[in-house]
Write a protein that holds these residues in place. Structure first.
Motif, PDB file in Angstrom:
ATOM      1  N   ARG A   1      59.051   1.716  17.527  1.00 60.72           N
ATOM      2  CA  ARG A   1      60.314   1.015  17.295  1.00 60.72           C
ATOM      3  C   ARG A   1      61.436   1.991  16.954  1.00 60.72           C
ATOM      4  NH1 ARG A   1      58.949  -3.632  19.806  1.00 60.72           N
ATOM      5  NH2 ARG A   1      56.940  -4.397  19.015  1.00 60.72           N
ATOM      6  N   GLU A   2      62.666   1.457  16.927  1.00 54.85           N
ATOM      7  CA  GLU A   2      63.853   2.294  16.771  1.00 54.85           C
ATOM      8  C   GLU A   2      63.847   3.126  15.489  1.00 54.85           C
ATOM      9  OE1 GLU A   2      67.331  -0.041  17.178  1.00 54.85           O
ATOM     10  OE2 GLU A   2      66.951  -0.614  19.247  1.00 54.85           O
ATOM     11  N   ASN A   3      63.356   2.543  14.401  1.00 56.81           N
ATOM     12  CA  ASN A   3      63.404   3.266  13.123  1.00 56.81           C
ATOM     13  C   ASN A   3      62.106   4.017  12.817  1.00 56.81           C
ATOM     14  OD1 ASN A   3      61.841   0.983  12.708  1.00 56.81           O
ATOM     15  ND2 ASN A   3      62.382   0.846  10.538  1.00 56.81           N
ATOM     16  N   ALA A   4      61.178   4.084  13.790  1.00 54.50           N
ATOM     17  CA  ALA A   4      59.853   4.664  13.538  1.00 54.50           C
ATOM     18  C   ALA A   4      59.831   6.157  13.856  1.00 54.50           C
ATOM     19  CB  ALA A   4      58.797   3.931  14.339  1.00 54.50           C
ATOM     20  N   SER A   5      60.710   6.910  13.191  1.00 53.85           N
ATOM     21  CA  SER A   5      60.725   8.361  13.391  1.00 53.85           C
ATOM     22  C   SER A   5      59.462   8.983  12.801  1.00 53.85           C
ATOM     23  CB  SER A   5      61.962   8.972  12.723  1.00 53.85           C
ATOM     24  OG  SER A   5      61.955   8.687  11.333  1.00 53.85           O
ATOM     25  N   GLY A   6      59.095  10.161  13.321  1.00 60.72           N
ATOM     26  CA  GLY A   6      57.911  10.846  12.821  1.00 60.72           C
ATOM     27  C   GLY A   6      56.602  10.257  13.304  1.00 60.72           C
ATOM     28  N   THR A   7      56.645   9.372  14.282  1.00 61.59           N
ATOM     29  CA  THR A   7      55.425   8.761  14.820  1.00 61.59           C
ATOM     30  C   THR A   7      54.601   9.778  15.595  1.00 61.59           C
ATOM     31  OG1 THR A   7      56.325   6.518  14.967  1.00 61.59           O
ATOM     32  CG2 THR A   7      54.566   7.081  16.506  1.00 61.59           C
ATOM     33  N   ASP A   8      53.289   9.734  15.411  1.00 62.08           N
ATOM     34  CA  ASP A   8      52.346  10.525  16.205  1.00 62.08           C
ATOM     35  C   ASP A   8      51.398   9.529  16.864  1.00 62.08           C
ATOM     36  OD1 ASP A   8      50.372  12.109  17.279  1.00 62.08           O
ATOM     37  OD2 ASP A   8      49.995  13.278  15.470  1.00 62.08           O
ATOM     38  N   ALA A   9      51.546   9.327  18.172  1.00 63.63           N
ATOM     39  CA  ALA A   9      50.749   8.332  18.887  1.00 63.63           C
ATOM     40  C   ALA A   9      50.143   8.971  20.131  1.00 63.63           C
ATOM     41  CB  ALA A   9      51.608   7.134  19.273  1.00 63.63           C
ATOM     42  N   GLN A  10      48.827   9.019  20.172  1.00 64.67           N
ATOM     43  CA  GLN A  10      48.111   9.604  21.310  1.00 64.67           C
ATOM     44  C   GLN A  10      47.179   8.549  21.894  1.00 64.67           C
ATOM     45  OE1 GLN A  10      49.182  12.739  21.830  1.00 64.67           O
ATOM     46  NE2 GLN A  10      50.302  12.640  19.889  1.00 64.67           N
TER      47      GLN A  10
ATOM     48  N   GLN B   1      50.227   2.431  28.402  1.00 63.88           N
ATOM     49  CA  GLN B   1      51.682   2.248  28.359  1.00 63.88           C
ATOM     50  C   GLN B   1      52.263   2.753  27.044  1.00 63.88           C
ATOM     51  OE1 GLN B   1      51.070  -2.166  29.672  1.00 63.88           O
ATOM     52  NE2 GLN B   1      53.230  -1.699  30.032  1.00 63.88           N
ATOM     53  N   LEU B   2      53.407   3.390  27.133  1.00 63.06           N
ATOM     54  CA  LEU B   2      54.177   3.785  25.960  1.00 63.06           C
ATOM     55  C   LEU B   2      55.580   3.205  26.076  1.00 63.06           C
ATOM     56  CD1 LEU B   2      53.395   7.604  25.479  1.00 63.06           C
ATOM     57  CD2 LEU B   2      52.750   5.764  23.933  1.00 63.06           C
ATOM     58  N   GLU B   3      56.028   2.547  25.017  1.00 60.91           N
ATOM     59  CA  GLU B   3      57.420   2.101  24.942  1.00 60.91           C
ATOM     60  C   GLU B   3      58.025   2.718  23.691  1.00 60.91           C
ATOM     61  OE1 GLU B   3      58.245  -1.998  25.511  1.00 60.91           O
ATOM     62  OE2 GLU B   3      56.673  -2.285  27.021  1.00 60.91           O
ATOM     63  N   ILE B   4      58.920   3.692  23.889  1.00 61.29           N
ATOM     64  CA  ILE B   4      59.424   4.516  22.790  1.00 61.29           C
ATOM     65  C   ILE B   4      60.926   4.307  22.654  1.00 61.29           C
ATOM     66  CG2 ILE B   4      59.605   6.865  21.887  1.00 61.29           C
ATOM     67  CD1 ILE B   4      57.227   7.593  23.695  1.00 61.29           C
ATOM     68  N   PHE B   5      61.360   3.974  21.434  1.00 62.73           N
ATOM     69  CA  PHE B   5      62.777   3.746  21.163  1.00 62.73           C
ATOM     70  C   PHE B   5      63.284   4.674  20.060  1.00 62.73           C
ATOM     71  CE2 PHE B   5      60.886  -0.177  22.739  1.00 62.73           C
ATOM     72  CZ  PHE B   5      61.731  -0.498  23.788  1.00 62.73           C
ATOM     73  N   ASN B   6      62.637   5.853  19.945  1.00 64.61           N
ATOM     74  CA  ASN B   6      63.046   6.843  18.952  1.00 64.61           C
ATOM     75  C   ASN B   6      62.746   8.222  19.505  1.00 64.61           C
ATOM     76  OD1 ASN B   6      62.853   8.624  16.468  1.00 64.61           O
ATOM     77  ND2 ASN B   6      63.436   6.693  15.500  1.00 64.61           N
ATOM     78  N   ASP B   7      63.652   9.179  19.273  1.00 68.66           N
ATOM     79  CA  ASP B   7      63.494  10.523  19.826  1.00 68.66           C
ATOM     80  C   ASP B   7      62.613  11.425  18.974  1.00 68.66           C
ATOM     81  OD1 ASP B   7      65.117   9.904  21.963  1.00 68.66           O
ATOM     82  OD2 ASP B   7      66.950  10.566  20.957  1.00 68.66           O
ATOM     83  N   ASP B   8      62.543  11.162  17.691  1.00 63.34           N
ATOM     84  CA  ASP B   8      61.827  12.043  16.774  1.00 63.34           C
ATOM     85  C   ASP B   8      60.364  11.624  16.654  1.00 63.34           C
ATOM     86  OD1 ASP B   8      61.122  13.884  14.853  1.00 63.34           O
ATOM     87  OD2 ASP B   8      62.025  12.768  13.189  1.00 63.34           O
ATOM     88  N   VAL B   9      59.618  11.781  17.775  1.00 61.02           N
ATOM     89  CA  VAL B   9      58.230  11.330  17.809  1.00 61.02           C
ATOM     90  C   VAL B   9      57.380  12.328  18.600  1.00 61.02           C
ATOM     91  CG1 VAL B   9      58.855   8.888  17.667  1.00 61.02           C
ATOM     92  CG2 VAL B   9      58.573   9.961  19.907  1.00 61.02           C
ATOM     93  N   LYS B  10      56.079  12.189  18.427  1.00 59.13           N
ATOM     94  CA  LYS B  10      55.106  12.968  19.193  1.00 59.13           C
ATOM     95  C   LYS B  10      54.150  11.988  19.836  1.00 59.13           C
ATOM     96  CE  LYS B  10      51.446  16.435  18.661  1.00 59.13           C
ATOM     97  NZ  LYS B  10      50.678  17.253  17.685  1.00 59.13           N
ATOM     98  N   CYS B  11      54.317  11.762  21.148  1.00 59.41           N
ATOM     99  CA  CYS B  11      53.540  10.740  21.828  1.00 59.41           C
ATOM    100  C   CYS B  11      53.015  11.248  23.167  1.00 59.41           C
ATOM    101  CB  CYS B  11      54.389   9.486  22.087  1.00 59.41           C
ATOM    102  SG  CYS B  11      55.009   8.676  20.594  1.00 59.41           S
TER     103      CYS B  11
END
Length: 405
Positions: free
Chosen positions: A303-312, A331-341
């Motif tokens: 989600r938009e406010n979910a910065s720092g996400t690590d999803a593999q 599928q990945l749906e990412i609405f935040n730039d500060d993530v590791k996916c």
């Protein structure tokens, strides 16, 4: 609450008045299940649960079972399940929800029974049990949930698990129906802050049985580690939904489906990173032989406010015959730039180089194939820390390969 022994006892209720055709209308479905639902409702003393059951059955009569036109079910035809005239029997768990407290009722209220006809029918007919792991409690022995439906019967277990803050426990959920039967199960899990829950789900029903299950997980700043094994069933489907509700949550959602003959296994997962700084890792593997078919659809939402996400997320499939088939869609749906996916999927056969390596060291070709297949599957099974379950699964895998190692 602890589940009782496996049982097909209890007052039986005849589901059907006939065999359904391929098309399932709302009117037909109400005729098929109306009497069994009325009998179930008559045994319900809790007014709030009774109202839930009525809402769920109303949703079921409107929806019926999902069809191939439904996007989430386009690869899985459940018409063979709907054709049968099932008899409802007890699943063998204690009905203690009357004393479960407000929080368990809140979990039941949150259950998304309207997601499809199976979940609506489960809540309408549910045999409900609650497992509560008290705050700061460590449960050393695994909490076992064992379900087995007899031939021609249907069971509807619905288990609520509440792992309070600081608690630690292991849940072992097993299915071992031995004949043509129908299991429609739901497990709701709440993991609070600093709690750690390990969850093993092992489905090894008869190759003639039908099994639908849904697992809903709400995860705070705690840890949830699941391993899902699917070996049996003519048609089996497992839906997993996990939502992070507090920063610092960690989840591992792994699985193995091993299919042969005409078996069909479908896994749909949804992992929702709704808050910052949470970790989810998902590895699913499939081994398919004969004319079997596997389906994997894994969705990860950031989600938009979910910065720092690590999803593999990854799905790997090994085809042992030319007629086996896999439909995979990570599928990945990412609405935040500060993530590791990251995500990925592979479908293939045994590697020629690996086979050549073993053959040049004197191994016969059948043994070499079995060793490589066994190693592929064991990566997931090795996650299981209960030796008895692990050994049992090893035996099942080797039997499926017609091998001894």
């Amino acid at each position: 609450a602890r589940p009782g022994p496996n049982g097909q006892g209890g007052r039986a209720v005849q589901f059907g008045k006939g065999i359904l055709e391929m098309a399932l209308t709302s009117a037909v479905m109400e005729t098929q299940f109306d009497e069994s639902f009325k009998a179930r409702l008559a045994t319900e003393d809790d007014a709030a649960i009774k109202a839930l059951r009525e809402r769920a059955f109303s949703a079921f009569t409107e929806k019926g079972f999902p069809g191939l036109k439904d996007e989430d079910w386009k690869y899985t035809n459940v018409a063979p399940i709907a054709k049968e005239a099932w008899q409802a029997v007890a699943a063998g768990i204690e009905l203690d929800h009357e004393d479960a407290g407000v929080r368990a009722h809140e979990q039941l209220e949150r259950f998304r029974f309207d997601r499809n006809g199976f979940t609506a029918l489960n809540l309408a007919m549910a045999e409900i049990a609650v497992i509560k792991i008290a705050k700061d409690t460590v449960v050393d022995e695994p909490i076992e949930l064992n379900f087995a439906a007899a031939e021609g019967t249907a069971i509807f277990p619905h288990v609520v698990v509440i792992a309070e803050s600081g608690s630690k426990a292991t849940i072992v959920e097993s299915y071992s129906s031995e004949a043509r039967s129908f299991t429609n199960a739901a497990v709701q899990i709440l993991v609070e802050d600093n709690a750690k829950l390990t969850h093993y789900r092992v489905q090894k029903d008869s190759a003639e049985a039908f099994n639908y299950g849904v697992t809903e997980v709400t995860l705070g700043k705690g840890s949830y580690d699941s391993t899902n094994i699917s070996l049996g069933g003519a048609i089996s489907r497992h839906d997993i939904e996990l939502k992070f509700t507090a920063e610092g949550g960690e989840a591992w959602v792994d699985g193995l489906y091993m299919l042969d003959g005409e078996q069909h296994s479908d896994t749909h997962s949804s992992i929702d990173h709704a808050v910052p700084n949470c970790v989810s890792h998902q590895t699913y593997k499939g081994v398919l032989n004969g004319r079997s078919r596997g389906v994997f659809n894994g969705k990860v939402f950031v989600r938009e406010n979910a910065s720092g996400t690590d999803a593999q997320q990854q799905n790997k499939n090994l085809l042992l015959s030319n007629d086996a088939r896999v439909d995979t869609k990570p599928q990945l749906e990412i609405f935040n730039d500060d993530v590791k996916c990251s995500h990925g999927a592979t479908v293939g056969q045994l590697e020629d180089e690996e086979m050549f390596y073993l053959l040049t060291r004197g191994l016969p070709e059948p043994l070499a194939r079995n060793l490589l297949t066994y190693g592929f599957a064991e990566e997931v099974i090795n996650k299981i820390e209960i030796e008895a379950i692990k050994n049992d699964l090893d035996a099942v895998v080797l039997n499926r390969l017609h091998a001894e190692i």
